[in-house]
Scaffold this motif. Structure first.
Motif, PDB file in Angstrom:
ATOM      1  N   ILE A 147      46.877  47.774  47.559  1.00 16.64           N
ATOM      2  CA  ILE A 147      45.624  48.505  47.708  1.00 16.64           C
ATOM      3  C   ILE A 147      45.704  49.341  48.975  1.00 16.64           C
ATOM      4  O   ILE A 147      46.095  48.849  50.041  1.00 16.64           O
ATOM      5  CB  ILE A 147      44.436  47.527  47.768  1.00 16.64           C
ATOM      6  CG1 ILE A 147      44.304  46.801  46.424  1.00 16.64           C
ATOM      7  CG2 ILE A 147      43.137  48.270  48.086  1.00 16.64           C
ATOM      8  CD1 ILE A 147      43.318  45.671  46.432  1.00 16.64           C
ATOM      9  N   ARG A 148      45.341  50.596  48.850  1.00 17.99           N
ATOM     10  CA  ARG A 148      45.459  51.527  49.975  1.00 17.99           C
ATOM     11  C   ARG A 148      44.179  52.344  50.098  1.00 17.99           C
ATOM     12  O   ARG A 148      43.566  52.732  49.092  1.00 17.99           O
ATOM     13  CB  ARG A 148      46.662  52.449  49.759  1.00 17.99           C
ATOM     14  CG  ARG A 148      46.807  53.551  50.802  1.00 17.99           C
ATOM     15  CD  ARG A 148      47.975  54.463  50.462  1.00 17.99           C
ATOM     16  NE  ARG A 148      47.959  55.658  51.281  1.00 17.99           N
ATOM     17  CZ  ARG A 148      48.489  55.756  52.496  1.00 17.99           C
ATOM     18  NH1 ARG A 148      49.117  54.713  53.007  1.00 17.99           N
ATOM     19  NH2 ARG A 148      48.425  56.875  53.193  1.00 17.99           N
ATOM     20  N   TYR A 149      43.789  52.609  51.345  1.00 19.93           N
ATOM     21  CA  TYR A 149      42.671  53.506  51.607  1.00 19.93           C
ATOM     22  C   TYR A 149      43.237  54.918  51.687  1.00 19.93           C
ATOM     23  O   TYR A 149      43.993  55.256  52.589  1.00 19.93           O
ATOM     24  CB  TYR A 149      41.984  53.121  52.917  1.00 19.93           C
ATOM     25  CG  TYR A 149      40.889  54.082  53.347  1.00 19.93           C
ATOM     26  CD1 TYR A 149      39.801  54.345  52.532  1.00 19.93           C
ATOM     27  CD2 TYR A 149      40.950  54.711  54.590  1.00 19.93           C
ATOM     28  CE1 TYR A 149      38.801  55.216  52.927  1.00 19.93           C
ATOM     29  CE2 TYR A 149      39.952  55.579  55.003  1.00 19.93           C
ATOM     30  CZ  TYR A 149      38.882  55.827  54.171  1.00 19.93           C
ATOM     31  OH  TYR A 149      37.892  56.696  54.561  1.00 19.93           O
ATOM     32  N   TYR A 163      37.294  52.499  44.280  1.00 19.53           N
ATOM     33  CA  TYR A 163      35.915  52.831  44.642  1.00 19.53           C
ATOM     34  C   TYR A 163      35.903  53.612  45.942  1.00 19.53           C
ATOM     35  O   TYR A 163      36.901  53.653  46.671  1.00 19.53           O
ATOM     36  CB  TYR A 163      35.060  51.565  44.793  1.00 19.53           C
ATOM     37  CG  TYR A 163      35.521  50.622  45.881  1.00 19.53           C
ATOM     38  CD1 TYR A 163      35.110  50.773  47.207  1.00 19.53           C
ATOM     39  CD2 TYR A 163      36.368  49.552  45.593  1.00 19.53           C
ATOM     40  CE1 TYR A 163      35.530  49.911  48.202  1.00 19.53           C
ATOM     41  CE2 TYR A 163      36.795  48.690  46.586  1.00 19.53           C
ATOM     42  CZ  TYR A 163      36.373  48.868  47.886  1.00 19.53           C
ATOM     43  OH  TYR A 163      36.793  48.020  48.875  1.00 19.53           O
ATOM     44  N   ARG A 164      34.782  54.253  46.237  1.00 19.37           N
ATOM     45  CA  ARG A 164      34.545  54.903  47.526  1.00 19.37           C
ATOM     46  C   ARG A 164      33.485  54.094  48.261  1.00 19.37           C
ATOM     47  O   ARG A 164      32.391  53.898  47.732  1.00 19.37           O
ATOM     48  CB  ARG A 164      34.079  56.350  47.346  1.00 19.37           C
ATOM     49  CG  ARG A 164      33.963  57.116  48.670  1.00 19.37           C
ATOM     50  CD  ARG A 164      33.383  58.510  48.446  1.00 19.37           C
ATOM     51  NE  ARG A 164      34.201  59.318  47.567  1.00 19.37           N
ATOM     52  CZ  ARG A 164      35.267  60.018  47.947  1.00 19.37           C
ATOM     53  NH1 ARG A 164      35.646  59.988  49.220  1.00 19.37           N
ATOM     54  NH2 ARG A 164      35.944  60.733  47.077  1.00 19.37           N
ATOM     55  N   LYS A 269      37.666  58.895  52.077  1.00 17.96           N
ATOM     56  CA  LYS A 269      38.691  58.644  51.067  1.00 17.96           C
ATOM     57  C   LYS A 269      38.276  57.461  50.200  1.00 17.96           C
ATOM     58  O   LYS A 269      37.454  56.641  50.600  1.00 17.96           O
ATOM     59  CB  LYS A 269      40.038  58.326  51.745  1.00 17.96           C
ATOM     60  CG  LYS A 269      40.505  59.388  52.710  1.00 17.96           C
ATOM     61  CD  LYS A 269      41.697  58.905  53.516  1.00 17.96           C
ATOM     62  CE  LYS A 269      42.070  59.901  54.602  1.00 17.96           C
ATOM     63  NZ  LYS A 269      43.190  59.393  55.442  1.00 17.96           N
ATOM     64  N   LYS A 270      38.889  57.379  49.031  1.00 20.40           N
ATOM     65  CA  LYS A 270      38.675  56.241  48.145  1.00 20.40           C
ATOM     66  C   LYS A 270      39.725  55.167  48.406  1.00 20.40           C
ATOM     67  O   LYS A 270      40.770  55.423  49.000  1.00 20.40           O
ATOM     68  CB  LYS A 270      38.767  56.682  46.674  1.00 20.40           C
ATOM     69  CG  LYS A 270      37.639  57.577  46.210  1.00 20.40           C
ATOM     70  CD  LYS A 270      37.804  57.901  44.724  1.00 20.40           C
ATOM     71  CE  LYS A 270      36.665  58.774  44.228  1.00 20.40           C
ATOM     72  NZ  LYS A 270      36.806  59.086  42.786  1.00 20.40           N
ATOM     73  N   PHE A 271      39.429  53.971  47.935  1.00 21.17           N
ATOM     74  CA  PHE A 271      40.444  52.930  47.868  1.00 21.17           C
ATOM     75  C   PHE A 271      41.189  53.087  46.537  1.00 21.17           C
ATOM     76  O   PHE A 271      40.573  53.343  45.495  1.00 21.17           O
ATOM     77  CB  PHE A 271      39.811  51.538  47.944  1.00 21.17           C
ATOM     78  CG  PHE A 271      39.412  51.135  49.341  1.00 21.17           C
ATOM     79  CD1 PHE A 271      40.314  50.498  50.171  1.00 21.17           C
ATOM     80  CD2 PHE A 271      38.139  51.397  49.810  1.00 21.17           C
ATOM     81  CE1 PHE A 271      39.959  50.119  51.458  1.00 21.17           C
ATOM     82  CE2 PHE A 271      37.769  51.034  51.091  1.00 21.17           C
ATOM     83  CZ  PHE A 271      38.688  50.397  51.915  1.00 21.17           C
TER      84      PHE A 271
END
Length: 304
Positions: A147-149, A163-164, A269-271
């Protein structure tokens, strides 16, 4: 020549015989076994010589089983089926089904781990291994996903938006009670808790204030490298932390943390969930991916 306990001829010849009897063809048996028809014929003749009885009647257009051959075939077919099922049971017991997901310690502790606990209730046979790292992930050798932002422009991996989040200032209930109606400038002048992350993609206090139009001085305060520590300091009244609303939703609902004022910023940014293409993923990995996306969708609108 002495035989083993079960007084069996060579297992290879029994296997070849079972294949030939099932097909009633030496040629088709040879194709299945990856040998020549001559090799099949040799094994059958060897078995017949060992038993002292013919097992096939050779005919111009093929072969058919003798009475002894039919009796042996039925016994072998039933036995091989039992052995096959037993082996499959053993393989299934020995196979550990797992999916491995990487994330930051904050995402793991505040959002991913509670979600995985709920996933286990629906998929109790799938173990989810978590690898927490506050530096950016760069390799997939031991991971199914991470998982990355924000997006990784240099990665050839598939990005699936999760999600954001919303970014809000949070503090202890006691501190928040004394600061009702606080303005953006008031927050900037407070003792702010600063997260120093090795991953520079994360939004910080300076980014937050600038995006909301405040370009003045930003309050000093303790610097920490762990988001969990930042939240702990905020809960103890030691300053104001920048809250990622979805991540800290349980703390907000329980009242351990309180949002200050009305200032809120959609995360720039979103994840994302990064991983190989779906066609290259295991069925268990895809089950987790689908489940996480469904949970996120179902929880939209339920956050404070």
């Amino acid at each position: 020549m002495s035989r083993r306990q079960y007084n069996l001829p060579a297992l290879t010849s029994l296997s070849v015989f079972e294949t030939a009897a099932r097909h009633l063809s030496f040629k088709q048996a040879a194709h299945e076994l990856g040998v020549t028809p001559g090799a099949v014929s040799h094994q059958i003749k060897s078995l017949e010589a060992d038993l002292g009885a013919p097992l096939f009647r050779r005919q111009h257009r093929g072969v058919e089983l003798t009475d002894d051959g039919l009796a042996l075939f039925e016994a072998l077919a039933a036995s091989f089926l039992r052995v096959s099922r037993c082996l499959e049971d053993i393989r299934q017991r020995d196979i550990t089904r797992y999916v491995t997901v990487g994330s930051t310690t904050a995402v793991a502790g505040l959002w991913l781990s509670p979600s995985i606990i709920r996933f286990w209730r629906d998929f109790p046979d799938i173990n989810v291994n978590q690898i927490s790292n506050d530096r950016p992930f760069s390799v997939m050798d031991e991971l199914d996903f991470f998982i990355r932002y924000g997006k990784d422009k240099d990665s050839g991996l598939e990005h699936t938006a999760l999600y954001r989040d919303q970014l809000v200032p949070v503090a202890s209930p006691e501190l928040a009670q004394s600061l009702s109606g606080v303005s953006l400038s008031d927050i900037a002048a407070m003792r702010l808790i600063h997260l120093k992350s090795a991953d520079r993609s994360w939004t910080n206090w300076a980014d937050w204030f600038a995006a909301l139009g405040h370009h003045g001085k930003v309050g000093a305060g303790p610097q920490v490298t762990s988001y969990a520590v930042a939240l702990q300091l905020a809960r103890k009244g030691a300053g104001v932390a920048l809250g990622w609303r979805r991540l800290i939703d349980p703390a907000l609902k329980s009242g351990r943390l309180v949002v200050l004022g009305d200032a809120s910023l959609p995360a720039p940014k979103k994840f994302y969930l990064l991983g190989r293409a779906d066609a290259q993923q295991t069925a268990d990995a895809l089950s987790l991916k689908t489940w996480l996306l469904n949970e996120i969708t179902s929880s939209e609108g339920k956050l404070l």
